[in-house]
Design a protein around this motif. Structure first.
Motif, PDB file in Angstrom:
ATOM      1  N   LYS A   4       0.851  -1.181   0.000  1.00 29.75           N
ATOM      2  CA  LYS A   4       0.000   0.000   0.000  1.00 29.75           C
ATOM      3  C   LYS A   4       0.894   1.240   0.000  1.00 29.75           C
ATOM      4  O   LYS A   4       1.841   1.336   0.780  1.00 29.75           O
ATOM      5  N   ILE A   6       0.808   5.731  -1.347  1.00 26.83           N
ATOM      6  CA  ILE A   6      -0.062   6.816  -1.806  1.00 26.83           C
ATOM      7  C   ILE A   6       0.140   7.078  -3.293  1.00 26.83           C
ATOM      8  O   ILE A   6       1.182   6.768  -3.864  1.00 26.83           O
ATOM      9  N   GLU A   7      -0.900   7.681  -3.879  1.00 29.06           N
ATOM     10  CA  GLU A   7      -0.831   8.142  -5.263  1.00 29.06           C
ATOM     11  C   GLU A   7      -1.409   9.548  -5.285  1.00 29.06           C
ATOM     12  O   GLU A   7      -2.435   9.811  -4.666  1.00 29.06           O
ATOM     13  N   GLN A   9      -2.880  12.608  -7.587  1.00 31.93           N
ATOM     14  CA  GLN A   9      -3.421  12.994  -8.890  1.00 31.93           C
ATOM     15  C   GLN A   9      -3.094  14.475  -9.112  1.00 31.93           C
ATOM     16  O   GLN A   9      -3.716  15.359  -8.520  1.00 31.93           O
ATOM     17  N   GLU A  40       9.287   6.733  -2.983  1.00 29.34           N
ATOM     18  CA  GLU A  40       8.307   5.728  -2.575  1.00 29.34           C
ATOM     19  C   GLU A  40       8.840   4.862  -1.444  1.00 29.34           C
ATOM     20  O   GLU A  40       8.073   4.348  -0.646  1.00 29.34           O
ATOM     21  N   THR A  59      -4.756   9.392  -2.783  1.00 30.97           N
ATOM     22  CA  THR A  59      -5.465   8.145  -2.480  1.00 30.97           C
ATOM     23  C   THR A  59      -4.428   7.054  -2.216  1.00 30.97           C
ATOM     24  O   THR A  59      -3.248   7.208  -2.507  1.00 30.97           O
ATOM     25  N   PHE A  60      -4.910   5.948  -1.656  1.00 33.89           N
ATOM     26  CA  PHE A  60      -4.070   4.766  -1.492  1.00 33.89           C
ATOM     27  C   PHE A  60      -4.245   3.860  -2.696  1.00 33.89           C
ATOM     28  O   PHE A  60      -5.347   3.716  -3.217  1.00 33.89           O
ATOM     29  N   VAL A  61      -3.146   3.239  -3.097  1.00 38.28           N
ATOM     30  CA  VAL A  61      -3.193   2.194  -4.114  1.00 38.28           C
ATOM     31  C   VAL A  61      -2.304   1.052  -3.636  1.00 38.28           C
ATOM     32  O   VAL A  61      -1.435   1.250  -2.788  1.00 38.28           O
ATOM     33  N   GLU A  62      -2.561  -0.132  -4.145  1.00 35.80           N
ATOM     34  CA  GLU A  62      -1.652  -1.248  -3.917  1.00 35.80           C
ATOM     35  C   GLU A  62      -0.961  -1.522  -5.232  1.00 35.80           C
ATOM     36  O   GLU A  62      -1.613  -1.746  -6.254  1.00 35.80           O
ATOM     37  N   ARG A  63       0.365  -1.437  -5.197  1.00 32.85           N
ATOM     38  CA  ARG A  63       1.131  -1.622  -6.419  1.00 32.85           C
ATOM     39  C   ARG A  63       2.553  -2.058  -6.081  1.00 32.85           C
ATOM     40  O   ARG A  63       2.966  -2.048  -4.921  1.00 32.85           O
TER      41      ARG A  63
END
Length: 193
Positions: A4, A6-7, A9, A40, A59-63
């Protein structure tokens, strides 16, 4: 590794910088007036930045992302940090937990950043070397800001007594009743109390 993170925009970012100030790890910075995830491996995935963003750009992303590297992170949240140089009123004092540390403690205690600075506004000084009584300035900082707590970090040597006395005097003269503590470091880098 998948984790997890952050991203941001960019098109939603208004450039206010609140997220960068809230990021205790220093993962977010301002570039050309927009917030950017700079490192990151510094993003802990906890999201202290999320509630600060007024536009919902984060937002949170899983990557796939580099693992979180807590070891290499500076915990300094503001500049300047020298007591004689900090302004009496600054936005970073709002709801701050203060760490008021003797200069030598950062060199003597190996995990100074991780164990003492995390989540705090750090003020450093040495009354012996600076030839100063910090009590008046510290009184004004405590009196005029919404300070939550104070930690005094000093060495076991007698000259650090001046820093401790200045902070205690400032707490008393501010008229506020705040939680505070004194932590003493030995010349060998151990916590004594």
């Amino acid at each position: 590794m998948i984790r997890k993170i952050i991203e941001i925009q960019e098109e939603k970012c208004n450039g206010c910088g609140l997220c960068a100030s809230a990021c205790h790890e220093g993962a977010i910075g301002m570039v050309d007036g927009k917030a950017r995830l700079l490192r990151e491996d510094y993003c802990d995935g906890l999201g202290d930045c999320l509630p600060q963003c007024p536009t919902g750009a984060i937002t949170f992303v899983e990557r796939e992302a580099a693992p979180y590297d807590e070891a290499g992170i500076s915990r300094l949240r503001q500049w300047p940090c020298q007591i004689k140089l900090v302004p009496v009123n600054a936005p970073y004092f709002h709801k701050a937990k203060l760490l008021i540390a003797a200069d030598c403690t950062a060199y003597t205690y190996a995990d100074f950043h991780r164990d003492f600075m995390k989540g705090k506004i750090t003020l450093i000084g040495c009354p012996k070397l600076d030839g100063a009584d910090y009590s008046e300035k510290l009184t004004e900082i405590i009196k005029n800001n919404d300070i939550r707590s104070v930690t005094i970090l000093r060495m076991e040597v007698p000259c650090c007594g001046g820093l401790e006395m200045a902070v205690k005097k400032a707490l008393q003269n501010s008229g506020k009743f705040l939680p505070w503590q004194v932590v003493t470091i030995s010349t060998e880098g151990q916590i004594l109390d």
